[in-house]
Motif scaffolding. Structure first.
Motif, short mmCIF file in Angstrom:
data_model
loop_
_atom_site.label_atom_id
_atom_site.label_comp_id
_atom_site.label_asym_id
_atom_site.label_seq_id
_atom_site.Cartn_x
_atom_site.Cartn_y
_atom_site.Cartn_z
N TYR A 88 -7.39 7.25 2.06
CA TYR A 88 -6.49 8.12 1.30
C TYR A 88 -6.26 7.56 -0.10
O TYR A 88 -6.39 8.28 -1.10
CB TYR A 88 -5.16 8.28 2.05
CG TYR A 88 -4.08 8.90 1.22
CD1 TYR A 88 -4.09 10.26 0.94
CD2 TYR A 88 -3.06 8.12 0.69
CE1 TYR A 88 -3.10 10.83 0.15
CE2 TYR A 88 -2.07 8.68 -0.10
CZ TYR A 88 -2.10 10.04 -0.37
OH TYR A 88 -1.13 10.60 -1.15
N LYS A 89 -5.93 6.28 -0.19
CA LYS A 89 -5.65 5.65 -1.49
C LYS A 89 -6.87 5.67 -2.40
O LYS A 89 -6.75 5.85 -3.61
CB LYS A 89 -5.15 4.22 -1.30
CG LYS A 89 -3.74 4.17 -0.78
CD LYS A 89 -3.27 2.76 -0.51
CE LYS A 89 -1.86 2.78 0.06
NZ LYS A 89 -1.47 1.52 0.65
N ALA A 90 -8.06 5.52 -1.82
CA ALA A 90 -9.29 5.53 -2.62
C ALA A 90 -9.59 6.92 -3.17
O ALA A 90 -10.22 7.04 -4.22
CB ALA A 90 -10.45 5.03 -1.78
N LEU A 91 -9.15 7.95 -2.47
CA LEU A 91 -9.50 9.32 -2.86
C LEU A 91 -8.35 10.10 -3.50
O LEU A 91 -8.56 11.22 -3.96
CB LEU A 91 -10.02 10.09 -1.64
CG LEU A 91 -11.27 9.52 -0.97
CD1 LEU A 91 -11.61 10.33 0.27
CD2 LEU A 91 -12.44 9.50 -1.94
N GLU A 92 -7.15 9.55 -3.52
CA GLU A 92 -5.99 10.33 -3.97
C GLU A 92 -6.07 10.76 -5.43
O GLU A 92 -5.55 11.81 -5.79
CB GLU A 92 -4.67 9.60 -3.68
CG GLU A 92 -4.41 8.37 -4.50
CD GLU A 92 -3.07 7.72 -4.14
OE1 GLU A 92 -2.15 8.42 -3.70
OE2 GLU A 92 -2.98 6.50 -4.33
N ASP A 93 -6.75 9.98 -6.28
CA ASP A 93 -6.89 10.40 -7.68
C ASP A 93 -7.76 11.64 -7.81
O ASP A 93 -7.48 12.51 -8.63
CB ASP A 93 -7.50 9.26 -8.53
CG ASP A 93 -6.52 8.12 -8.74
OD1 ASP A 93 -5.31 8.31 -8.51
OD2 ASP A 93 -6.98 7.02 -9.13
#
Length: 146
Positions: free
Chosen positions: A43-48
């Motif tokens: 999630y953190k890797a793709l949230e941007d």
């Protein structure tokens, strides 16, 4: 797009599953990063790239990928689920200091389920092998402590 991503997308299409940009990105991340991430790390890797995507969306897609046999869920001692794209049968070496996980491909164990079944009479459904020790990065740390 890598061959594994294409092959996985075809498998989703074959199962009449819509290919959303989020699904594509989660699959691609798992294939390209063999770090055995948690759902939160994905999630953190793709949230941007996907500001409206939630952690629940990641979890739901991972569950779908598990059902289709594209991804395996691994649970280790820290009670966190980690996810691994499962293109070939492999095992894991886990650092007992930092938690780093490395894949081990060892075809010599391909028939371990048959051997186990023959020796025990069990109807074997799956197996898992984990090797624990210190990764190369952590070895000097522990040697300096002695």
């Amino acid at each position: 797009m890598s061959y594994l991503v294409e092959q996985s997308i075809e498998r989703l299409k074959y199962n009449n599953i819509r290919i959303t940009p989020q699904r594509h990105a989660i699959l691609e991340f798992l294939i390209e990063h063999d770090s055995h991430p948690t759902a939160d790390e994905i999630y953190k890797a793709l949230e941007d790239r996907f500001p409206s995507m939630s952690v629940a969306t990641v979890y739901n897609n991972l569950r779908l990928f598990i059902q289709l046999g594209l991804v395996k869920e691994m649970m280790f001692g820290d009670n966190s689920s980690r996810f691994d794209f499962s293109s070939t049968e492999h095992y894991h070496a886990i650092c007992s200091n930092c938690g780093k996980i490395e894949d081990i491909y060892y075809p010599g164990l391909d028939d371990v389920e048959i051997v186990a079944s023959n020796l025990t009479g069990f109807e074997v459904s799956s197996h898992r092998l984990e090797i624990y020790g210190l990764c190369p990065d952590c070895q000097p740390e522990t040697q300096n402590q002695n």
